[in-house]
Design an enzyme around this catalytic site. Structure first.
Site, mmCIF file in Angstrom:
data_model
loop_
_atom_site.group_PDB
_atom_site.id
_atom_site.type_symbol
_atom_site.label_atom_id
_atom_site.label_comp_id
_atom_site.label_asym_id
_atom_site.label_seq_id
_atom_site.Cartn_x
_atom_site.Cartn_y
_atom_site.Cartn_z
ATOM 1 N N ARG A 148 0.856 -1.190 0.000
ATOM 2 C CA ARG A 148 0.000 0.000 0.000
ATOM 3 C C ARG A 148 0.889 1.235 0.000
ATOM 4 N NH1 ARG A 148 -3.913 -1.891 4.723
ATOM 5 N NH2 ARG A 148 -2.145 -3.294 4.944
ATOM 6 N N ASP A 204 2.321 4.928 -0.187
ATOM 7 C CA ASP A 204 1.786 6.213 0.277
ATOM 8 C C ASP A 204 1.684 7.215 -0.857
ATOM 9 O OD1 ASP A 204 1.646 5.692 3.102
ATOM 10 O OD2 ASP A 204 3.840 5.732 3.123
ATOM 11 N N ARG A 246 11.214 4.885 4.486
ATOM 12 C CA ARG A 246 11.455 6.335 4.537
ATOM 13 C C ARG A 246 12.065 6.746 5.875
ATOM 14 N NH1 ARG A 246 5.730 8.604 2.877
ATOM 15 N NH2 ARG A 246 6.694 10.557 3.568
#
Lengths: 245, 245
Positions: free
Chosen positions: A50, A52, A198
């Protein structure tokens, strides 16, 4: 009900992310609309990752079921036609057994994070890289990254909206390699927590700048506390490159 | 009057080209406006290559004169500040002797043309590549390209608005190399005619498709007639990569 597996590529810039949401266009909604235009069916799609808002994919994997048995190539071609002009492309399509699930069958996910490390801002790679203008030591970043390999509680690198039951993950690979003005960080694991790549890259930047040592990174991991980690790197530089089954 | 040499990078997509024109924004006008904002002077800039609308630069070279003697680094930093948010960046700046001229002092220009050769349309590389969906034989393209090397009358590959006095040019290098889904064509010469690289690439595509042989390409060159050449490849895939002095 024949099941199809797609490998898709997209520019994440104009989307709120993979998942359908009320606050803007999603890759999932665009794909399901293209499927509806193609065959008239209302189809639910499932993705391996999924991604972002702003995160790109070069090899996202998606599955769905159709009522009719279409040739896989027809599905690919029709979707590429109906997806235009949106920056989403179907690279490959194949029929798969009904036990295949894009998310739960995945054995590993591979991400690449691109850092443009130079004084001047990006032009042709705008929205495709993280621009870091202070010089980074990619060798030091790579060395420190090895301290994160293996099975750990990755709470320090976990996004606050993460829905995973457990913060424990096994990181198989985290390499930082410089090529000219660009540093590429490659990460591989069976699965990742929300924002994990990240957040790890944001901490590796501190190492690259000389603000953190390998020991500081290891201590941050051991703290199992998001406030002990570095800042979250922006989505622009992140690519879901491959899903292994 | 101190003279400055800049190496600049830009995304050509939103511009009518390097040269100032009445029909839209140009790289030259953007750069001269940024110079005016920086030092208050109305400055004329000269570039090594007059890139067309949509053509990108990774290493365009520009020169201009200023009244005041600024540190070269100040010029670079100030221009990058005033150029925002336009996709133009100053990579390097240096003071040069007054005999330096970005265009006429250049010994060679190097261009790269990127072809995305796959069924699916581009997403993250949209406006950055030429999408050719039929399979191309890069080896055949490379072999045929060698027939264009050396000094020739390149009228077959010359744009109709070309202002050069002579159609004779010396092509030093024309390589076609595949890397995965992408074919990169590298061209180097002291100078090129208008549209010469795009017109050569358009003809090489015919070779890659198997529609033309090396002999057909050589015959097209020998005809010295634009109507005997292949179609012009779009600007999207073309990059001015380096100017040698």
């Amino acid at each position: 009900m024949p099941r199809y597996k797609l490998t898709i590529e997209y520019d994440g810039t104009p989307f709120v992310g993979w998942q359908r949401q009320n606050n803007g266009p999603s890759v999932q909604a665009a794909l399901e609309q293209a499927l509806h235009r193609f065959c008239g069916e209302t189809v639910m799609t499932y993705a391996a990752g999924r991604t972002d808002s702003g995160v790109h994919a070069l090899g996202q994997v998606v599955h769905f079921d159709l009522t009719k048995d279409w040739p896989a190539e027809t599905v690919r071609n029709a979707l590429n036609y109906h997806l235009r002009p949106q920056p989403i492309a179907v690279l490959a399509s194949e029929a798969v057994p009904a036990i295949f699930h894009a998310r739960s069958s995945a054995k590993a996910r591979r991400y690449v994070y691109r850092i443009l490390n130079r004084h001047a801002p990006p032009t042709v790679t705008r929205n495709r890289v993280w621009h870091v203008h202070v010089p980074l030591d990619a060798g030091a970043m790579h060395e420190a990254a090895q301290a994160l390999l293996g099975m750990h509680d990755f709470s320090t690198f976990r996004g606050s909206y993460c829905q995973a039951k457990s913060p424990v993950r096994t990181l198989d690979r985290l390499d930082a390699v410089r090529s000219g003005e660009e540093i590429r960080v490659e990460a591989q694991a069976r699965s990742f927590l929300q924002h994990q790549v990240r957040n790890m890259v944001g901490s590796l930047r501190l190492v690259g700048e000389g603000k953190w040592t390998t020991a500081d990174l290891a201590a941050a991991l051991a703290a199992r506390d998001r406030t002990k980690g570095g800042p979250t790197a922006p989505p622009d530089g992140l690519y879901l490159v491959e899903v292994l089954y």
